[in-house]
Structure formats: structure tokens, C-alpha cells
Design a protein around this motif. Structure first.
Motif, PDB file in Angstrom:
ATOM      1  N   ASP A  17       0.832  -1.200   0.000  1.00  0.00           N
ATOM      2  CA  ASP A  17       0.000   0.000   0.000  1.00  0.00           C
ATOM      3  C   ASP A  17       0.872   1.259   0.000  1.00  0.00           C
ATOM      4  O   ASP A  17       1.995   1.251   0.520  1.00  0.00           O
ATOM      5  CB  ASP A  17      -0.978  -0.007   1.182  1.00  0.00           C
ATOM      6  N   HIS A  43       1.897  -3.464   6.030  1.00  0.00           N
ATOM      7  CA  HIS A  43       0.902  -2.414   5.839  1.00  0.00           C
ATOM      8  C   HIS A  43       1.319  -1.206   6.672  1.00  0.00           C
ATOM      9  O   HIS A  43       2.190  -1.303   7.537  1.00  0.00           O
ATOM     10  CB  HIS A  43      -0.510  -2.877   6.200  1.00  0.00           C
ATOM     11  N   ARG A 304      -3.337  -6.649   7.559  1.00  0.00           N
ATOM     12  CA  ARG A 304      -4.640  -6.053   7.287  1.00  0.00           C
ATOM     13  C   ARG A 304      -4.749  -5.546   5.855  1.00  0.00           C
ATOM     14  O   ARG A 304      -3.766  -5.074   5.276  1.00  0.00           O
ATOM     15  CB  ARG A 304      -4.904  -4.892   8.251  1.00  0.00           C
ATOM     16  N   VAL A 305      -5.957  -5.631   5.307  1.00  0.00           N
ATOM     17  CA  VAL A 305      -6.260  -4.984   4.029  1.00  0.00           C
ATOM     18  C   VAL A 305      -7.265  -3.859   4.220  1.00  0.00           C
ATOM     19  O   VAL A 305      -7.544  -3.111   3.279  1.00  0.00           O
ATOM     20  CB  VAL A 305      -6.804  -5.984   2.987  1.00  0.00           C
ATOM     21  N   LYS A 344      -5.526 -10.061   4.877  1.00  0.00           N
ATOM     22  CA  LYS A 344      -5.081 -10.674   3.631  1.00  0.00           C
ATOM     23  C   LYS A 344      -5.353 -12.176   3.650  1.00  0.00           C
ATOM     24  O   LYS A 344      -5.441 -12.799   4.704  1.00  0.00           O
ATOM     25  CB  LYS A 344      -3.577 -10.439   3.438  1.00  0.00           C
TER      26      LYS A 344
END
Length: 373
Positions: A17, A43, A304-305, A344
Motif C-alpha cells: 500500500d 501495511h 490487514r487490508v 489478507k
């Protein structure tokens, strides 16, 4: 894959990201940073991305360790078939209720006082000493909030495991905040190892790391006691069968080098580790391969997404409930930001690491999950 002279990444840069990518480049621009490794659960974090591992010369960075100093996981294989300990859903629900009644979750702690060696700030700050001791007094043996969890699982052989993810609670947060402010005061993200304040941070950080481990062990022992294990059995299991890894820390190497791990676990040759996926997909037990290109490290989870606020906004509660069928857990709006959909896909995260930094040796299927909501 090698990206440049300093950087090795288990994930292509274009898949990272933008916020985390910027933090990586900011880190690499500093001449004191000798090497950086990026894990596939990377992330955006505070100062350094979650999933970042950095080797620094002559300095330590409180921001690179983060607020939850010593946060990590402990796992214990009871060796007993899960079907014997939790024969049906009713037994699982009873265990869930008793754990929730006896082990504090969320921001608070115990009303009673548990003995633990008192904290005396190496920086001689009386306010910090008082604040940390107040936290330690009530929070030993408490889970905390967010993504911290207790999970009772069955492995591939059907044996029952207990896993705890927790950290140093408010003690670590207070120490981190104090030393981050000291670094900002001198206009830097680093503290020199040759300075009094740098040495003070290391000593106070180690105290918090030790408290975090003591906290996890207290929780593991509490769960075993609730499940009916004797004091002798608890002592044996936590001595012989314990896997412990912390993933927010700094460690001295070769005298003048400091290895920082922010949301990344050690993966030295032969070292057993733990990589949780999410509430639904369980936990993977690994063994490290000692890959020095990646600073002998592995991911600490799936990554995390979605942010917490995004997860609460985008994930449908009905979908969350459907995904958790068969698992005893708190499945409501309070845990929506920890649903499987905010992480994820674990298969791709493990595939990026297997044969490179770790080998997967077991999978723990969740039966009872308690989140620190």
C-alpha cells in the motif's frame, strides 16, 4: 527478492500500500539504516510499516519498535485430544464464558494486585515510573484490546492447543510514548546507543518485553487452570511445550548494531514460530530457516487490508456471522473490525515465505476464539 543494496522484500513493491511504501523509502534514506527486510503482511504503521525489519548502526528508534513493546504470541500444545477437552458446542460455550469471566479483555485490567517486580525508569523520570507501576499492578494477566486474542484450537493430529496474542499493555505504551517524545525533542527518530537516553530506552524497553511475556504466560496458565489442568501439569506444559515469539522489539547485535522488528517475528534456523491468519482460518506453526537476507524474520500474521474504521463500515455483520459458523466466538459489531474479511488471504502470505524464511509444520483450527474487543 532483492530490491536494492539495502532492501529485500517478500512482496513486490507494487503490491504494498502507498503509505507503507512511502515509510519504507523514508527509512532507507537514512544512512544509519544498513539493511531492511519487508514481510508479506506489510501495511502502514506508525513511523515504520508493520511487517518491517530494520538493522541500524549505533542507534535505536522507539518509533520503529512501536507502542506495544514486546507484543507477541505464546502457544502451548496440551498433547490431549481436543475432542476429549471440548466434546461438543456446549463445552466450548462454557469454556468461552468462564474465560471471559476470569480473564479481563479490552482496555481495563484486574481489580486485584498481582505481584510483579516494580518499574524504575532508567531515565529517572518519576512520572513515567509512577504511570508504569500503576499499569503493571492491575494489568498482569489481562488480554488487552484490538487484535489481541486467546484461541483454543485443534491441530492436524487433533491435539488441543492454546494460543495467546498480547503485549505489555499500558506499560509499554507509556514507555514508548515517553521515549518517542524524547527523540522528537532532539529532532530525530533515533536515539544514540552512546547517549544516556538511548541506554535508558533499551533498559526500559527490556522491562516491558519481560512484562509482556509474563502477561502472556499468566493468561496461558489461567486458561489451562480453567480447563482443569493441575498446577504440576501447567508447569510442565509451559516449560516443555511453550512456543514464544514477540514481534515488536529491538535487539543488540555485534555491540553497535540494533535489529528492530515492527510486527515481524524471529525466524532463526530451527526456531519454532506462530503465524495467525484470522478468527476463522486459525494459526500456522512454523520453523525458521535462518535466512539472513531477510534478517532471519517472518511475518507475524496475515496483515490487514482494511483499517478498523473501514472494516466496521464495509463488512456486513451477516457475512461475518456466516463465515464463523462452528467456531465459538464473539461475532457482533464490536469485533467486526477483526473479521476474516479485513485481513489478507493467508495462503498467499504463507506462500511468499515458505521455503524462503520458514516452513509450515502444523495448522491449528480454531474451536474457541476470544478477541480483546
Amino acid at each position: 527478492m532483492r530490491i536494492n543494496r539495502k532492501l529485500w522484500s517478500l512482496l513486490p513493491l507494487e503490491q504494498i500500500d502507498p503509505g507503507a511504501r512511502q515509510q519504507i523509502f523514508d527509512c532507507l534514506r537514512d544512512d544509519r539504516v544498513l539493511q531492511m527486510a519487508v514481510m508479506p503482511d506489510v501495511h502502514t504503521g506508525y513511523d515504520l510499516p508493520i511487517g518491517g525489519v530494520v538493522l541500524v548502526e549505533g542507534h535505536v528508534s522507539p518509533g520503529y519498535v512501536g507502542y506495544d513493546i514486546g507484543c507477541g504470541m505464546c502457544a502451548v500444545n496440551t498433547g490431549i485430544p481436543a475432542a476429549d477437552l471440548l466434546p461438543d458446542q456446549a463445552a466450548g460455550k462454557d469454556l468461552f464464558t468462564r474465560i471471559m469471566q476470569q480473564i479481563p479483555t479490552g482496555l481495563g485490567g484486574h481489580h486485584r494486585s498481582d505481584p510483579y517486580p516494580p518499574f524504575v525508569s532508567a531515565g529517572e523520570d518519576k512520572a513515567l515510573t509512577t504511570k508504569v507501576n500503576r499499569s503493571v499492578k492491575g494489568q498482569l494477566g489481562s488480554l488487552g484490546s484490538g487484535n489481541h486474542f486467546i484461541e483454543i484450537s485443534a491441530d492436524r493430529q487433533g491435539r488441543c492447543w492454546i494460543t495467546v496474542h498480547s503485549g505489555s499493555r499500558n506499560a509499554g505504551h507509556s514507555v514508548a510514548g515517553y521515549y518517542m517524545a524524547q527523540a522528537r525533542r532532539i529532532g530525530d527518530r533515533f536515539l544514540s546507543l552512546h547517549s544516556e537516553i538511548g541506554q535508558a530506552y533499551l533498559r526500559d524497553m527490556i522491562y516491558c518485553q519481560n512484562f509482556a511475556l509474563a502477561n502472556r504466560l499468566k493468561i496461558v496458565e489461567g486458561v489451562l487452570r480453567i480447563m482443569g489442568f493441575s498446577a504440576a501439569d501447567i508447569g510442565r506444559l509451559t516449560t516443555e511445550n511453550l512456543i514464544n515469539e514477540n514481534h515488536n522489539h529491538a535487539e543488540l547485535q555485534d555491540g553497535n548494531l540494533v535489529l528492530h522488528r515492527k510486527g515481524a517475528t524471529p525466524a532463526t534456523d530451527g526456531q519454532k514460530g506462530i503465524i495467525p491468519a484470522n478468527m476463522r482460518d486459525g494459526i500456522y506453526v512454523t520453523v525458521g530457516l535462518g535466512n539472513r537476507d531477510y534478517l532471519q524474520s517472518a511475518s507475524h500474521g496475515a496483515g490487514r487490508v482494511m483499517s478498523r474504521s473501514e472494516g466496521r463500515r464495509r463488512v456486513k455483520l451477516d457475512n461475518f456471522r456466516e463465515s464463523m459458523k462452528g467456531i465459538i466466538a464473539r461475532v457482533d459489531k464490536a469485533t467486526l473490525d477483526e473479521s476474516p474479511f479485513v485481513y489478507k488471504e493467508i495462503g498467499s502470505v504463507l506462500a511468499a515465505q515458505e521455503g524462503v524464511v520458514i516452513e509450515v509444520i502444523n495448522h491449528l483450527r480454531p474451536l474457541v476464539n476470544i478477541k480483546g474487543a
